[in-house]
Design an enzyme around this catalytic site. Structure first.
Site, mmCIF file in Angstrom:
data_model
loop_
_atom_site.group_PDB
_atom_site.id
_atom_site.type_symbol
_atom_site.label_atom_id
_atom_site.label_comp_id
_atom_site.label_asym_id
_atom_site.label_seq_id
_atom_site.Cartn_x
_atom_site.Cartn_y
_atom_site.Cartn_z
ATOM 1 N N SER A 126 0.881 -1.330 0.028
ATOM 2 C CA SER A 126 0.057 0.102 -0.223
ATOM 3 C C SER A 126 0.895 1.054 -0.035
ATOM 4 C CB SER A 126 -0.827 -0.062 1.188
ATOM 5 O OG SER A 126 -1.755 1.056 1.166
ATOM 6 N N THR A 166 -7.449 1.829 4.159
ATOM 7 C CA THR A 166 -7.142 0.984 5.600
ATOM 8 C C THR A 166 -8.139 1.126 6.668
ATOM 9 O OG1 THR A 166 -4.974 1.170 4.727
ATOM 10 C CG2 THR A 166 -5.154 0.355 7.072
ATOM 11 N N CYS A 205 4.343 -14.403 -10.438
ATOM 12 C CA CYS A 205 2.980 -13.819 -10.044
ATOM 13 C C CYS A 205 3.148 -13.088 -8.575
ATOM 14 C CB CYS A 205 1.677 -14.763 -9.980
ATOM 15 S SG CYS A 205 0.583 -13.968 -9.397
ATOM 16 N N CYS A 253 -1.436 -9.675 -7.815
ATOM 17 C CA CYS A 253 -2.064 -8.347 -7.997
ATOM 18 C C CYS A 253 -3.391 -8.616 -8.381
ATOM 19 C CB CYS A 253 -1.418 -7.424 -8.796
ATOM 20 S SG CYS A 253 -1.477 -7.712 -10.467
#
Lengths: 544, 249
Positions: free
Chosen positions: A55, A336, A513, A516
């Site tokens: 984030s 959040t 990977c 996402c």
């Protein structure tokens, strides 16, 4: 399946992010307060809590203040208060300071690593008696005879690429619970199944998404301004494409830099990864990073639909919290606090249900009711028209947003609607290919050296976790009509069109990977389904 | 017979290690840590020996900060019966670890000590050998095969260019190499059970071991970046470049 062992809990929570951990913490707090036995288990697919968390992040502490008012005394890793907000409009050469939109004022907020905040929340949860199991992916929802959710199963370990059992094979475990909480984050693979099974999205707008690409840098101390927050709009996006950047200076000489692109973009040649690289070459941006070291890299999709895309949140036997439901406040670019608040609210409702007469199937109807009474609902309602107005392009949207926010104060008598992202892509023949600059190896880089910094790994010999409904479609449709767009949008180089023996084929490098979920969202024919790989596979983000 | 198996908490093998900006060591803040992979192989081998009915108990030992408890819990979730942590926040070098293990051997009297051949963080490859010297026990290093033959162990060792077979008398020290076995997956119920297994904590002082470092780390830095290649036109240019630019001939 008799081969699988099972364990019973009162509550099982799928996902060790901020909303899942907030749910767990609140449940145990109430149980301890009322002196009631209550077993809570959190499953996390990453190798540890925080490993898959990515984030910005500027965090508003409102929900944290409610959950753990003494967070400062408990050593929460919120070290850098925001000192200055900057909002800048970029053209190719110039940076024009704008008035910071009111939602984006960050006084009282902190610049953090959300991964580290989750690591700390995990410690708090464990101290309260929550059982946290990292390295185990919930791969299957379990239903009872009445059609209610009765828990989840973790994935088998040690299956080979062809699906057969390897030498160390172990069956997954069934975790049974009176209430199962899905806190998988944006585009959760099990949540997606629940949407269909219980028809949770009927009557609401489709969810829409963005992809955020982030890098963490250690910069020259002379160029570090702790507490400085900069957001940009404009270049390198064209005026029709939704996207913007963030730069946060925090801790010791660390700078988070990232670029978010709305997944409703239409040009299949667009590469969100390359947009971030190109963005860093801007004369007003580049200098901060010259002489610095890039420490980490990663990407994650976010839910951007806001208020009108919130699904029904409960079903018999369980509920959805956090970004799996989509509580992100888009204009504020924060989720959040709303995600954690949804977890807190869910925990209180679950506790009420578990203490009452349990008549199966249990549905915590009180959760959405309480949430509607909370500040989350009010906040998301107010901002509901901002993101969809960007369909008109950047300038009209900014004008509209100003009117909606300042004159109408979010109380417009209308609600603008969303279109699913995968339908927004246009055939390559109608679009202009984009020429991205070559990486300089100092400030800008190629995709593979970037993925290397996400510390991503998957056990090589396992079934591919990026599944295709129709194996022929990638070449027949995506390659021919959309210029192989998955090669562009995937931030980890998972998808590659390779010609072998005169035949074009799609090669899926699933080992790269970073989880996402963009492919699951953006594939024009919804042909790609992301399923959980073997537990602990995926990125190992430090400080992200 | 009892087996002592040493496990080290090390930076995870998936993580790209990075020197701290002041060069004082490797950055470990909020970096994923896990059991040294060679030690995982050692734990697995201990469990297999126990499963074959040769050993009665497996004791896992770790030396380091409080968080090493997690590493010991992992060993116990795999199958070790109990754990011992010698807790210290100081730097512990291979000689200090060997001395600590010697002190524990005197307490526990194991028949076999299993260790990883080296840890993937500092790649020292010393602890097992130093411990053998301190205890005056036989040692079989770089093991890729272990077999019991009465009071003796037949061990295949990985050596340059092939495998060497040796036999050692018990009690003995075995340091394990990569190909010895493939560690099992830890099962979820076993993690729960491991939380209840016995874990004793000592300080180096309680064991009367001096852990003062004998070596000093001067600087940790990234290796030089490889520069891109160039195509040369002819041999003369190549020789010129090797002599005047690279200065290697």
């Amino acid at each position: 399946m008799p081969e699988r062992e099972s364990m019973d809990f009162d509550v099982v929570i799928v996902g060790g992010g901020p909303s899942g951990l907030a749910t767990a913490i609140r449940l145990r707090q109430i149980a301890i307060d009322r002196d009631v036995e209550l077993t809570v288990c959190v499953l996390e697919k990453g190798s540890e809590v925080g490993a898959h968390i990515l984030s910005g992040a500027v965090v508003e502490t409102r929900a944290l203040d409610e959950l753990l008012p003494n967070w400062e005394g408990l050593g929460a890793p919120l070290n850098t208060p925001v000192r200055k907000d900057r909002f800048v409009f970029l053209t190719e050469r110039r940076a024009i300071p704008f008035i910071t939109p009111p939602q984006m004022h960050n006084q009282g907020n902190y610049i953090v690593s959300l991964g580290n905040l989750c690591r700390w929340l995990c410690e708090q949860a464990e101290a309260l008696g929550v059982e946290v199991y990292a390295g185990f992916a919930a791969s299957e929802v379990l239903y009872d005879d009445m059609g209610a959710v009765r828990g989840v199963a973790t994935g088998d370990m040690g299956r080979k690429k062809d699906g057969s059992k390897g030498p160390n094979f172990e069956f997954g475990m069934e975790l049974h619970a009176t209430q199962t909480v899905f806190a998988e984050g944006c585009r959760g693979s099990l949540t997606k199944q629940l949407f269909e099974r219980y028809d949770l999205r009927s009557g609401v707008d489709p969810q829409v998404y963005g992809i955020g690409i982030k890098e963490l840098w250690e910069v020259d101390p002379a160029k570090h301004h702790p507490g400085l927050v900069t957001h940009t709009v404009g270049w390198p996006m064209d005026l029709k494409t939704y996207g913007g950047s963030f730069q946060y200076h925090f801790d010791e000489n660390l700078v988070s830099i990232g670029f978010v692109v709305g997944l409703d973009y239409s040009n299949p040649y667009l590469s969100p990864f390359e947009e971030l690289q190109r963005f860093k070459t801007h004369p007003a941006i580049r200098d901060t990073f010259v002489g610095g070291t890039r420490i980490s890299y990663g990407a994650r999709a976010i839910s951007a639909g806001g208020f009108q895309s919130i699904p029904k949140l409960t079903f018999p036997g369980g509920l959805i919290v956090g970004d799996a439901a989509g509580f992100l406040n888009v204009p504020k670019i924060k989720g959040t606090h709303t995600g954690m608040k949804s977890g807190i609210t869910a925990a209180e409702a679950i506790f009420g249900v578990l203490q009452g007469e349990i008549s199966n199937p249990v549905e915590a109807n009180e959760y959405p009711e309480r949430l509607k009474q909370s500040w989350v609902w009010e906040e998301l309602y107010r901002e509901r028209n901002i993101k969809p107005s960007f369909h008109w392009g950047l300038i009209p949207a900014m004008i509209y947003s100003g009117i909606d926010k300042i004159l109408l104060r979010g109380k417009a008598p209308w609600t603008l609607h969303h279109r699913p992202d995968h339908l927004c892509v246009r055939p390559a023949a109608n679009c202009k290919p984009i020429e991205y600059p070559k990486p300089d190896g100092l400030v800008t880089f190629d995709k593979l050296s970037s993925v290397f910094l996400s510390n991503t790994n998957h056990e090589e010999d396992q079934p591919c976790h990026l599944t295709l409904k129709d194996e022929a479609l990638p070449v027949a449709l995506n390659f021919k009509k959309y210029a192989g767009l998955e090669q562009q949008y995937c931030p980890a180089g998972v998808y590659e069109y390779v010609e072998a023996e005169g035949k074009m084929g799609l090669q899926i490098n699933a080992q790269n990977c970073v989880h996402c979920k963009t492919c699951d969202i953006k594939d024009p024919s919804q042909n790609i389904t992301w399923v959980t790989p073997e537990g602990s596979g995926g990125p190992n983000y430090p400080n992200m | 017979m009892k087996i002592l198996v040493a496990v080290k908490r090390a930076i995870d093998y998936n993580v790209k290690a990075r020197p701290k900006s002041d060069g004082s060591g490797v950055e470990l803040a909020n970096v994923k840590m896990s059991m040294n992979p060679f030690d995982e192989i050692a734990v697995e081998e201990a469990i297999r020996i126990q499963e074959a009915g040769i050993a009665a108990e497996i004791v896992a030992v770790s030396v380091g900060p409080k968080q090493c408890q997690e590493t010991l819990r992992t060993a116990m979730a795999m199958g070790a019966d109990r754990g011992i942590l010698v807790e210290t926040d100081e730097e512990v070098q291979p000689l200090a670890v060997a001395k600590i293990l010697k002190a524990l051997v005197e307490k526990e009297a194991p028949g076999i000590i299993l260790l990883g051949k080296q840890a993937i963080d500092d790649d020292s490859n010393q602890t097992g050998q130093m411990l053998a010297a301190l205890l005056k026990w036989g040692q079989a290093t770089f093991a890729c095969g272990v077999e019991f033959a009465g009071e003796e162990l037949k061990v295949n060792r990985e050596v340059d260019g092939g495998t060497q077979s040796i036999s050692v008398k018990l009690p003995a020290i075995i340091t394990v190499d990569l190909r010895l076995n493939e560690p099992r997956y830890v099962k979820l119920p076993n993690i729960m059970k491991a939380k209840k297994k016995q874990l004793d904590i000592f300080s180096p002082a309680e064991l009367e071991v001096d852990i003062t470092p004998r070596l000093k780390l001067i600087k940790a830095e990234e290796p030089p970046v490889r520069v891109g290649g160039v195509t040369v036109a002819d041999v003369d240019e190549l020789v010129d470049k090797l002599r005047n630019e690279a200065k290697v001939i």
